[in-house]
Enzyme design. Structure first.
Site, PDB file in Angstrom:
ATOM      1  N   VAL A 335       0.838  -1.204   0.000  1.00  0.00           N
ATOM      2  CA  VAL A 335       0.000   0.000   0.000  1.00  0.00           C
ATOM      3  C   VAL A 335       0.867   1.246   0.000  1.00  0.00           C
ATOM      4  O   VAL A 335       1.924   1.291   0.633  1.00  0.00           O
ATOM      5  CB  VAL A 335      -0.952   0.033   1.221  1.00  0.00           C
ATOM      6  CG1 VAL A 335      -1.940  -1.102   1.168  1.00  0.00           C
ATOM      7  CG2 VAL A 335      -0.171  -0.013   2.528  1.00  0.00           C
ATOM      8  N   ASP A 336       0.420   2.224  -0.745  1.00  0.00           N
ATOM      9  CA  ASP A 336       1.052   3.541  -0.689  1.00  0.00           C
ATOM     10  C   ASP A 336       0.573   4.221   0.592  1.00  0.00           C
ATOM     11  O   ASP A 336      -0.503   3.901   1.111  1.00  0.00           O
ATOM     12  CB  ASP A 336       0.644   4.347  -1.921  1.00  0.00           C
ATOM     13  CG  ASP A 336       1.357   5.688  -1.985  1.00  0.00           C
ATOM     14  OD1 ASP A 336       2.494   5.760  -1.500  1.00  0.00           O
ATOM     15  OD2 ASP A 336       0.767   6.650  -2.499  1.00  0.00           O
ATOM     16  N   LYS A 337       1.365   5.142   1.133  1.00  0.00           N
ATOM     17  CA  LYS A 337       0.976   5.819   2.375  1.00  0.00           C
ATOM     18  C   LYS A 337      -0.024   6.928   2.119  1.00  0.00           C
ATOM     19  O   LYS A 337      -1.144   6.898   2.610  1.00  0.00           O
ATOM     20  CB  LYS A 337       2.215   6.399   3.087  1.00  0.00           C
ATOM     21  CG  LYS A 337       1.871   7.198   4.351  1.00  0.00           C
ATOM     22  CD  LYS A 337       3.105   7.771   4.997  1.00  0.00           C
ATOM     23  CE  LYS A 337       3.720   8.900   4.169  1.00  0.00           C
ATOM     24  NZ  LYS A 337       2.857  10.114   4.142  1.00  0.00           N
TER      25      LYS A 337
END
Length: 644
Positions: A335-337
């Site tokens: 996941v991207d932040k």
């Protein structure tokens, strides 16, 4: 009259007529006795076998009715079989046709009628239940608006929804469906977006907010500028996507199709061999009937249709059967932040002044002047704060040079301004005499993104920007683990200190920080090399390489993005993180149903084979059990449509 024509052309007309003829045959045989048979005149003889309800070789009126029932039910089956043979395909219809014609030839009119009647009933039930599994798609089509109220020359005019023109103002009143995709230009109200995002709680809409066709106004009055009409609306794209996805084949289905291509001829060869070896024609014909792979053929597509339809109803678009199967195997999620674990709306939290002669607003003014020419998401909170405090820049800097992974360098009225991290200072040969690195570390430890500001080769301060962690991020991680995901990995371009602060809060398993887009790709590839099936959740821009490399690319908040709806392997229409574990859980349920259906289909054929060779299973009974197994696999798949 129209209703009668519709019914005659429907799927139930043939089995009903055939069933009536079968009942009439029984009635004639049982009630009328020999009177009707005598009226028939000369008796027709057949070569062998039994007539409808007993032994003997006489063609009676009751048999004539039974034969008529077989012809009515079997005509369409034979036509389909012939058409399939003409294109060099051996279908299930061919097996049933040969069995029915063979039974007729040897005088087993009851068997011929029963086999064709049951097959026709099974086809009608199959069509009906398959339509039921497509109910989610039907529901989407049903929410498409029929009319719209537009403002033309100051008047409110009601027109068909497809006649609304781009750029027109549409009125959406309380209780009405939104007829177009558009932007609110005036008014306020609550919109039920369940048909798009799967969320049942209405969303408040005011000026500048976006609305989607097919959603329903629950209160207020909105004036909407039409930006998407007809086939260009989000709803139309969703319907198109679900149609394609439900027809797309999974890998297992492709295998079953190849298997059936060889299995059906094998059944014919087996039946022929059995007939030649035993001299029992009835045995051979019975083998044709019970060997029909109908349940096997339908077992996979019905589960896919139900699974994809169920997910669409919940605001989760899955690209097709292949992606549904792959999603069930996901063992790692990357996941991207920003915008995924966080809200994606950062705010400026700290301004630390490191130059004694300058004030807080001076640091903010120089940073805002440089960021005025930047497209980076963190530029917005700096500019917004500068505007609020009256030090917003006028115009944009002369030259802005983005330095990937480090920050920006800008020319502001002939002065060099750097805004970024410590490596940016090093690249431009600036010595950190003011201790900005230590300040940046402190801010990062608190989960804030620090940006060092240097003007004319001197560090003047550090700005801290923070993005709020989503409330449901920790729960998403927990549910992903519960759904069987072994590793949840954060891939971010932010600093490690910031990433670790957020990772600890939400419960991330592994953190990889300070990554460039190509680094994220490498991280996904590494997980795959470790044996994981990887899903990547990102924004589709900076994360495009990683999304393309991952086994499953997931787009969040896709309702406003036509590209995401069309291209993502899984498109989560709303901005709800919990939809991701829900999608994985539903994929696992669907694949489980697919496997159950295959076992049911194969076990049924095996038991019938034992019954045939052991005695006691006739053609009619075999067809009854066969059609029963078809319905069982369909009903099993329909369990996916229930809310869990």
């Amino acid at each position: 009259m129209f209703a009668v024509r519709t019914w005659v052309r429907g799927t139930w007309f043939v089995p009903v007529v055939s069933g009536i003829l079968i009942l009439a045959s029984f009635a004639v045989e049982r009630l009328a006795g020999g009177a009707w048979n005598a009226a028939l005149g000369p008796k027709w003889w057949v070569d062998a076998g039994e007539h409808a309800h007993g032994s003997g070789h006489v063609f009676t009126f009751a048999n004539a009715l039974m034969l008529a029932a077989a012809i009515v039910a079997g005509y369409g089956i034979v036509v389909k079989a012939v058409r399939a043979v003409l294109v060099k395909f051996i279908s299930i219809d061919l097996l049933v046709s040969i069995a029915a014609i063979g039974a007729t030839v040897i005088g087993n009119f009851w068997e011929a009628a029963a086999v064709t009647f049951l097959f026709a009933v099974g086809h009608a039930l199959e069509s009906g239940t398959m339509n039921r599994t497509r109910s989610a798609l039907a529901a989407l089509v049903a929410v498409a608006p029929d009319t719209a109220v537009v403002l033309r020359d100051g008047d409110q005019i009601e027109v068909p929804a497809h006649q609304v023109r781009m750029g027109e103002i549409v009125l959406v009143k309380n209780g009405a469906k939104v007829p177009v995709d558009g932007q609110v230009v005036a008014g306020a109200g609550a919109i039920d977006e369940a048909s798009i995002t799967g969320e049942s709680i209405p969303v408040e809409k005011t000026k500048s907010d976006h609305v989607f066709a097919g959603t329903i106004s629950r209160s207020g009055l909105l004036q909407v500028l039409a930006t998407g009409i007809g086939a260009d609306t989000t709803l139309a794209r969703i319907i198109h996507r679900v149609e394609e996805a439900q027809d797309a084949k999974a890998r297992t289905q492709a295998f079953i199709d190849r298997f059936s291509k060889w299995y059906t001829p094998a059944v014919m060869v087996l039946a022929l061999a059995a007939g030649l070896l035993t001299g029992d024609i009835v045995l051979a014909l019975t083998l044709l009937v019970i060997g029909c792979p109908g349940a096997l053929v339908i077992s996979i597509p019905v589960a896919i249709v139900a699974g994809i339809g169920r997910s669409a109803r919940n605001g989760i678009l899955i690209k097709g059967g292949e992606y549904l199967e792959t999603s069930a195997k996901i063992s790692a999620v990357a996941v991207d932040k920003t915008g995924t674990l966080t809200e994606g709306r950062p705010v400026l939290t700290d301004i630390v002044v490191l130059a004694p002669a300058l004030a807080r607003t001076d640091v903010l003014r120089w940073a805002a002047a440089a960021e005025a020419g930047s497209e980076h998401p963190l530029a917005r909170p700096i500019l917004d704060t500068a505007r609020e405090e009256g030090v917003a820049p006028e115009g944009i800097p002369g030259v802005v040079t983005p330095v990937v992974g480090k920050g920006i360098a800008a020319d502001v009225d002939g002065t060099q301004v750097l805004v970024g991290n410590a490596p940016l200072l090093t690249q431009y040969g600036i010595t950190d005499d003011a201790g900005s690195a230590a300040v940046a570390d402190e801010l990062a430890a608190d989960g804030k993104t620090p940006m060092i500001v240097a003007v004319g080769g001197t560090v003047i301060g550090v700005i801290g920007v923070a993005d709020t962690i989503r409330e449901d991020a920790p729960e998403m991680i927990r549910r992903l683990h519960a759904a069987g995901v072994e590793q949840v990995v954060m891939l971010t371009g932010d600093t490690r200190r910031v990433a670790e602060a957020i990772g600890r809060t939400v419960g991330i398993d592994e953190i990889q920080a300070s990554l460039l887009p190509e680094d994220k790709l490498d991280a996904v590839a590494r997980l795959q090399r470790e044996g994981h099936t990887v899903a990547m959740v990102g924004d589709g821009v900076n994360d495009a390489p990683a999304l393309a490399t991952a086994d499953i690319g997931v787009a969040m908040g896709a309702a406003g993005s036509a590209v995401a709806v069309e291209t993502a392997d899984i498109a989560l229409m709303g901005d709800d993180l919990l939809k991701l574990p829900e999608a994985i859980r539903l994929a696992k349920r669907t694949v489980s149903v697919m496997r159950q259906n295959i076992v049911i289909a194969l076990a049924t054929v095996a038991l019938l084979l034992v019954g045939v060779f052991g005695g006691g299973v006739t053609m009619a009974l075999g067809m009854l059990v066969h059609e029963g197994s078809v319905l069982v696999v369909i009903l099993n798949a329909m369990r996916l449509l229930r809310q869990t």
